[in-house]
Scaffold this active site. Structure first.
Site, mmCIF file in Angstrom:
data_model
loop_
_atom_site.group_PDB
_atom_site.id
_atom_site.type_symbol
_atom_site.label_atom_id
_atom_site.label_comp_id
_atom_site.label_asym_id
_atom_site.label_seq_id
_atom_site.Cartn_x
_atom_site.Cartn_y
_atom_site.Cartn_z
ATOM 1 N N ASP A 10 0.879 -1.161 0.000
ATOM 2 C CA ASP A 10 0.000 0.000 0.000
ATOM 3 C C ASP A 10 0.926 1.223 0.000
ATOM 4 O O ASP A 10 2.130 1.102 0.268
ATOM 5 C CB ASP A 10 -0.879 -0.046 1.250
ATOM 6 C CG ASP A 10 -1.692 1.209 1.436
ATOM 7 O OD1 ASP A 10 -2.312 1.654 0.456
ATOM 8 O OD2 ASP A 10 -1.698 1.765 2.553
ATOM 9 N N LEU A 11 0.393 2.383 -0.307
ATOM 10 C CA LEU A 11 1.252 3.581 -0.378
ATOM 11 C C LEU A 11 1.130 4.461 0.875
ATOM 12 O O LEU A 11 2.056 4.548 1.687
ATOM 13 C CB LEU A 11 0.869 4.396 -1.622
ATOM 14 C CG LEU A 11 1.619 5.716 -1.789
ATOM 15 C CD1 LEU A 11 3.085 5.475 -2.134
ATOM 16 C CD2 LEU A 11 0.968 6.569 -2.882
ATOM 17 N N ASP A 12 -0.051 5.088 1.017
ATOM 18 C CA ASP A 12 -0.248 6.067 2.090
ATOM 19 C C ASP A 12 -0.183 5.398 3.462
ATOM 20 O O ASP A 12 -0.954 4.487 3.751
ATOM 21 C CB ASP A 12 -1.617 6.744 1.929
ATOM 22 C CG ASP A 12 -1.710 7.548 0.639
ATOM 23 O OD1 ASP A 12 -0.815 8.364 0.393
ATOM 24 O OD2 ASP A 12 -2.681 7.354 -0.110
ATOM 25 N N THR A 18 1.983 9.955 4.264
ATOM 26 C CA THR A 18 0.984 10.885 3.735
ATOM 27 C C THR A 18 -0.358 10.779 4.452
ATOM 28 O O THR A 18 -1.212 11.643 4.254
ATOM 29 C CB THR A 18 0.744 10.602 2.236
ATOM 30 O OG1 THR A 18 0.731 9.187 2.073
ATOM 31 C CG2 THR A 18 1.801 11.222 1.367
ATOM 32 N N LYS A 46 -8.851 5.469 6.201
ATOM 33 C CA LYS A 46 -7.596 4.937 5.678
ATOM 34 C C LYS A 46 -7.868 3.827 4.663
ATOM 35 O O LYS A 46 -8.658 2.918 4.934
ATOM 36 C CB LYS A 46 -6.722 4.403 6.816
ATOM 37 C CG LYS A 46 -6.077 5.518 7.625
ATOM 38 C CD LYS A 46 -5.058 4.971 8.596
ATOM 39 C CE LYS A 46 -4.425 6.099 9.388
ATOM 40 N NZ LYS A 46 -3.567 5.593 10.461
ATOM 41 N N SER A 115 -2.625 0.624 -4.300
ATOM 42 C CA SER A 115 -3.088 1.787 -3.528
ATOM 43 C C SER A 115 -4.409 2.320 -4.065
ATOM 44 O O SER A 115 -4.672 2.247 -5.262
ATOM 45 C CB SER A 115 -2.036 2.892 -3.618
ATOM 46 O OG SER A 115 -2.553 4.115 -3.162
ATOM 47 N N ALA A 116 -5.209 2.896 -3.172
ATOM 48 C CA ALA A 116 -6.466 3.515 -3.583
ATOM 49 C C ALA A 116 -6.245 4.916 -4.137
ATOM 50 O O ALA A 116 -7.153 5.523 -4.704
ATOM 51 C CB ALA A 116 -7.411 3.591 -2.388
ATOM 52 N N LYS A 146 -11.118 -0.832 -1.411
ATOM 53 C CA LYS A 146 -10.852 -1.748 -0.294
ATOM 54 C C LYS A 146 -11.969 -1.545 0.738
ATOM 55 O O LYS A 146 -12.389 -0.413 0.928
ATOM 56 C CB LYS A 146 -9.503 -1.416 0.358
ATOM 57 C CG LYS A 146 -8.301 -1.493 -0.580
ATOM 58 C CD LYS A 146 -7.064 -0.885 0.088
ATOM 59 C CE LYS A 146 -5.910 -0.747 -0.900
ATOM 60 N NZ LYS A 146 -4.742 -0.063 -0.364
ATOM 61 N N GLU A 170 0.051 -3.344 4.658
ATOM 62 C CA GLU A 170 -1.073 -2.404 4.759
ATOM 63 C C GLU A 170 -1.134 -1.724 6.124
ATOM 64 O O GLU A 170 -0.835 -2.345 7.135
ATOM 65 C CB GLU A 170 -2.390 -3.184 4.605
ATOM 66 C CG GLU A 170 -3.071 -3.032 3.281
ATOM 67 C CD GLU A 170 -3.622 -1.641 3.011
ATOM 68 O OE1 GLU A 170 -3.703 -0.824 3.935
ATOM 69 O OE2 GLU A 170 -3.979 -1.370 1.853
ATOM 70 N N ASP A 171 -1.573 -0.468 6.127
ATOM 71 C CA ASP A 171 -1.770 0.230 7.408
ATOM 72 C C ASP A 171 -3.248 0.446 7.717
ATOM 73 O O ASP A 171 -3.573 1.052 8.737
ATOM 74 C CB ASP A 171 -1.064 1.594 7.395
ATOM 75 C CG ASP A 171 -1.782 2.592 6.501
ATOM 76 O OD1 ASP A 171 -2.197 2.197 5.389
ATOM 77 O OD2 ASP A 171 -1.932 3.752 6.916
HETATM 78 C C1 BG6 Z 1 -5.597 5.827 0.295
HETATM 79 C C2 BG6 Z 1 -5.608 6.626 1.569
HETATM 80 O O1 BG6 Z 1 -4.324 5.277 0.100
HETATM 81 O O2 BG6 Z 1 -5.900 6.656 -0.821
HETATM 82 C C3 BG6 Z 1 -6.927 7.351 1.731
HETATM 83 O O3 BG6 Z 1 -5.390 5.766 2.678
HETATM 84 C C4 BG6 Z 1 -7.210 8.183 0.492
HETATM 85 O O4 BG6 Z 1 -6.882 8.153 2.881
HETATM 86 C C5 BG6 Z 1 -7.172 7.302 -0.743
HETATM 87 O O5 BG6 Z 1 -8.489 8.806 0.583
HETATM 88 C C6 BG6 Z 1 -7.399 8.086 -2.026
HETATM 89 O O6 BG6 Z 1 -6.309 8.941 -2.225
HETATM 90 P P1 BG6 Z 1 -6.264 10.156 -3.226
HETATM 91 O O7 BG6 Z 1 -4.808 10.568 -3.205
HETATM 92 O O8 BG6 Z 1 -6.677 9.632 -4.550
HETATM 93 O O9 BG6 Z 1 -7.184 11.186 -2.700
HETATM 94 MG MG MG Z 2 -2.662 3.194 3.621
#
Ligand code: BG6
Ligand code: MG
Length: 219
Positions: A10-12, A18, A46, A115-116, A146, A170-171
């Site tokens: 996962d990224l964030d 972030t 998240k 990542s989302a 997710k 994943e967090d």
């Molecule tokens: C996820 C984050 O990775 O991405 C969420 O955990 C975030 O908090 C989602 O809303 C969407 O991200 P973005 O950058 O497209 O707004």
């Molecule tokens: Mg995350």
């Protein structure tokens, strides 16, 4: 030769810190609407898409709004979020991440992003780690958020690994659930109490040693 494993990150909140910027950007919107929005509420967001996150916040405050108004808030949130990323560089990579990526590469394992976020690519570019990834699946590639496993299943497919041979870092609660539903090995990064559904838990990547990685590689 032994089959390569697929390591999906996962990224964030996993690779980069972030999650705090997402929180601050949402908090600004929530405050302007007089909606109470705490760190605890933020756990619900998240791993969740931008559109769904706004709906959750509006539900928290029992606020109803037109699609036009929602679209404005979504743009506003992303602009605020992006303002935190302007000066982003490799110093924002969370501790222990690069050594783990290096170890996996040195051992010829496959690496993907799952990542989302729709902002994933510029973040990987700014932090200088784009080249580690054999596949990148982000918010632009999926239609189901997710805990739906879609993002991880596409990532495994792009790596040419079966879900059984995939490991997800994943967090978020939603992300751990997605990995479990996909029959992948789930590794929670963060608070083990919050992420109790994960098969393995680590506070951060500095606690992940080579013996654990070898165990996953050899599994
Ligand atoms: C996820 C984050 O990775 O991405 C969420 O955990 C975030 O908090 C989602 O809303 C969407 O991200 P973005 O950058 O497209 O707004
Ligand atoms: Mg995350």
């Amino acid at each position: 030769m032994k089959k390569k494993k697929g390591f999906i990150f996962d990224l964030d909140g996993v690779i980069v810190d972030t999650a705090k910027y997402h929180y601050l950007a949402w908090k600004k919107i929530a405050d302007s609407l007089n909606i109470e929005f705490t760190h605890e509420h933020n756990e619900l967001l998240k791993g969740v898409s931008r559109v769904r996150s706004l709906d959750i916040i509006l539900e928290l405050g029992s606020v109803e709004a037109s699609q036009e108004q929602k679209d404005q808030w979504l743009v506003q949130k992303n602009e605020e979020y992006l303002s935190y990323l302007v000066d982003m560089d490799q110093s924002e990579i969370l501790p222990g991440v690069v050594p783990v990526l290096d170890y996996l590469k040195a051992n010829e394992q496959l690496i993907a992003l799952g990542s989302a976020s729709k902002n994933a690519r510029p973040i990987l570019e700014k932090t200088g780690i784009l080249s580690y990834f054999d596949a990148i699946v982000d918010g632009n590639d999926v239609s189901n958020a997710k805990p739906d496993p879609e993002v991880f299943l596409i990532a495994a497919q792009q790596l040419n690994t079966s879900p059984n041979d995939a490991i997800v870092f994943e967090d978020s609660v939603a992300g751990i659930q997605a990995a479990n539903i996909a029959n992948m090995t789930s590794v929670g990064i963060g608070d083990a109490t919050v992420l109790h559904e994960a098969q393995h838990n680590f506070k951060d990547f500095t606690f992940i040693g080579t013996s654990f990685l070898n165990e996953l590689i050899e599994k």
